[in-house]
Design a protein around this motif. Sequence first.
Motif, mmCIF file in Angstrom:
data_model
loop_
_atom_site.group_PDB
_atom_site.id
_atom_site.type_symbol
_atom_site.label_atom_id
_atom_site.label_comp_id
_atom_site.label_asym_id
_atom_site.label_seq_id
_atom_site.Cartn_x
_atom_site.Cartn_y
_atom_site.Cartn_z
ATOM 1 N N GLN A 19 13.856 7.641 -15.421
ATOM 2 C CA GLN A 19 13.879 6.903 -13.995
ATOM 3 C C GLN A 19 13.001 7.376 -12.971
ATOM 4 O O GLN A 19 12.251 6.888 -12.213
ATOM 5 N N VAL A 34 9.478 5.918 -11.298
ATOM 6 C CA VAL A 34 9.308 6.005 -9.622
ATOM 7 C C VAL A 34 8.154 6.809 -9.202
ATOM 8 O O VAL A 34 7.408 6.073 -8.151
ATOM 9 N N ASN A 37 4.823 4.612 -9.589
ATOM 10 C CA ASN A 37 5.001 3.433 -8.951
ATOM 11 C C ASN A 37 4.251 3.649 -7.706
ATOM 12 O O ASN A 37 4.679 3.746 -7.034
ATOM 13 N N GLN A 85 4.204 0.918 -5.803
ATOM 14 C CA GLN A 85 4.871 0.138 -4.723
ATOM 15 C C GLN A 85 6.067 1.217 -4.104
ATOM 16 O O GLN A 85 6.570 0.454 -3.144
ATOM 17 N N LYS A 86 6.029 2.297 -4.454
ATOM 18 C CA LYS A 86 7.300 3.301 -3.963
ATOM 19 C C LYS A 86 6.903 4.370 -3.669
ATOM 20 O O LYS A 86 7.112 5.332 -4.338
ATOM 21 N N GLN A 103 7.479 6.402 -0.982
ATOM 22 C CA GLN A 103 8.276 7.413 -0.451
ATOM 23 C C GLN A 103 9.519 7.225 -1.090
ATOM 24 O O GLN A 103 10.246 6.229 -0.808
ATOM 25 N N GLU A 104 9.978 8.307 -1.683
ATOM 26 C CA GLU A 104 11.332 8.346 -2.280
ATOM 27 C C GLU A 104 12.049 9.529 -2.256
ATOM 28 O O GLU A 104 11.435 10.703 -2.117
ATOM 29 N N LYS A 139 9.350 12.442 -3.153
ATOM 30 C CA LYS A 139 8.167 11.799 -3.234
ATOM 31 C C LYS A 139 7.696 11.363 -1.973
ATOM 32 O O LYS A 139 7.964 10.671 -1.274
ATOM 33 N N ASN A 140 6.311 11.759 -1.716
ATOM 34 C CA ASN A 140 5.508 11.243 -0.638
ATOM 35 C C ASN A 140 4.032 10.938 -0.912
ATOM 36 O O ASN A 140 3.166 11.812 -0.758
ATOM 37 N N TYR A 141 4.005 9.806 -1.236
ATOM 38 C CA TYR A 141 2.384 9.219 -1.575
ATOM 39 C C TYR A 141 1.887 9.974 -2.940
ATOM 40 O O TYR A 141 2.472 9.669 -4.028
ATOM 41 N N CYS A 144 4.787 15.095 -5.055
ATOM 42 C CA CYS A 144 6.030 15.155 -4.995
ATOM 43 C C CYS A 144 6.572 16.702 -4.892
ATOM 44 O O CYS A 144 5.690 17.451 -5.566
#
Length: 470
Positions: free
Chosen positions: A301, A305, A308, A310-311, A313-314, A326-328, A331
């Motif tokens: 998982q 992420v 990806n 499309q995501k 910032q997580e 995660k920041n662009y 991470c």
Amino acid sequence: MASAAAVAVGGASMTQNILEQFERHLRQGRFFAKDDLVVAAVSTGVDSMVLLDLLQRLPKGQRPRLLVAHVNHELRAQSTVEESYLVEYCRRAGVALRVAHWPKADHPKHGVEEAARRFRYAFFKRLLVEYHASTVVTAHHANDLAETMLMKLTRGGQLDQLVGIRDRRPLGTGQLVRPLLAFTKDELYQYARERGLKWFEDQTNQELTVARNRYRHQIIPALKKENPQLIPHLLDYRAQLTELLSWRDQELNRLLATALVADRLQLAALKKLPPFQQTELLRYWLEEAGVVDLKDSLIGQLRHVLINPQKPQEHFELPGGQALVKNYGECWLENLNKLPSRQQKTAVYMVKLGQQYPIDKRQKLLVADTKSAFANADRVTEMWLSPDQLPLTLRPWQPGDRLRLKGGGHQPVHRVLIDQKVKTAARRSQLVLVDARGMVVWLVNRKWSWFDRPDDYRQRWQQLFIGITK
């Protein structure tokens, strides 16, 4: 109970061969020195009685001081007979003996085998402290190793676990050593008979309700009918796997060094790798940072992420009180408990002979050129180092730190901490003693590096004594 028959013609050579192999294995492994006090775990089964006999027959220059440790689990009526026999054996042999009883009132209704194991090892740890001993030796052998490997294979898990039982690991204030892993059960029986040893058979080892007994009495015998060389082949696979895992860790360590910038994982570097390497590198990085109990599903998982776009910032909460952010294009990990970092907690010391340096609130490191400097030391290890390895430095461990293994391979410090199941907080404060080249000499209180010595090392190298004081 079983006892030996007379030595067969030609049997003495077999017995001598096993003794010579045992001596050679101890020399190569450098498990303990002749002046060390070694605790020998003896159950009175054939395995441990052979181990005790082999230790007693070591040459004087290699033989350690012995303390026999026996646990009466009070599970069988025969336990009293076994204890009495061992008491008399040690009295006649002039060997010190300590016996512990596991009272019936403390036996659980379920999980007796695991509870008994915990009691035994707690007893061994107490003896290490009480007698200032360095090592506990147990009689695990090649058949035990084969059973463990097959059980791990059946249950599933990480590839590292298929290595099975290791020949040494930390235990309390010392280490646990298994010096009989190179010998099969049949060889131990043959040695015992030829030596005229007496031993006792534990009837509970026949109970097929215990998983290990099913492997021992049903599964492995069936596989040996297919190929009598099953156990040697499993040992060979283990040796190959150990080397491959060492090589894998070195490669992952190299990849991680190119993908990390100021402790932040650069996602562009991660995306360049094939999916399998992405998964392994991500697991390696997280484990090195102290994240434990990582499931394959979670790793998968996280990987999806992170790659990806499309995501951008997580934020993921991970086991062990940490979070992955995660920041662009990068991470990093954040500690949810806001614990100070290793670098904030611990200083770096260039070690001077005879001076003490703090390990924690209770312990201090001392390096000296004479053993007499260690009047209050718990344990002292002799170490010979070449001139270009000095001076030594005591500092927190860092990503990329590795221990040198026998044979020239290397093992990352983070892998040792993972294998030893060191908790996150303890990992943050873990110290290493490194030489002038930056090579780890000692992962403090956990594992030593192996340095090949030239024939004239006593003339050209410096003898040092390294220990922990309180």
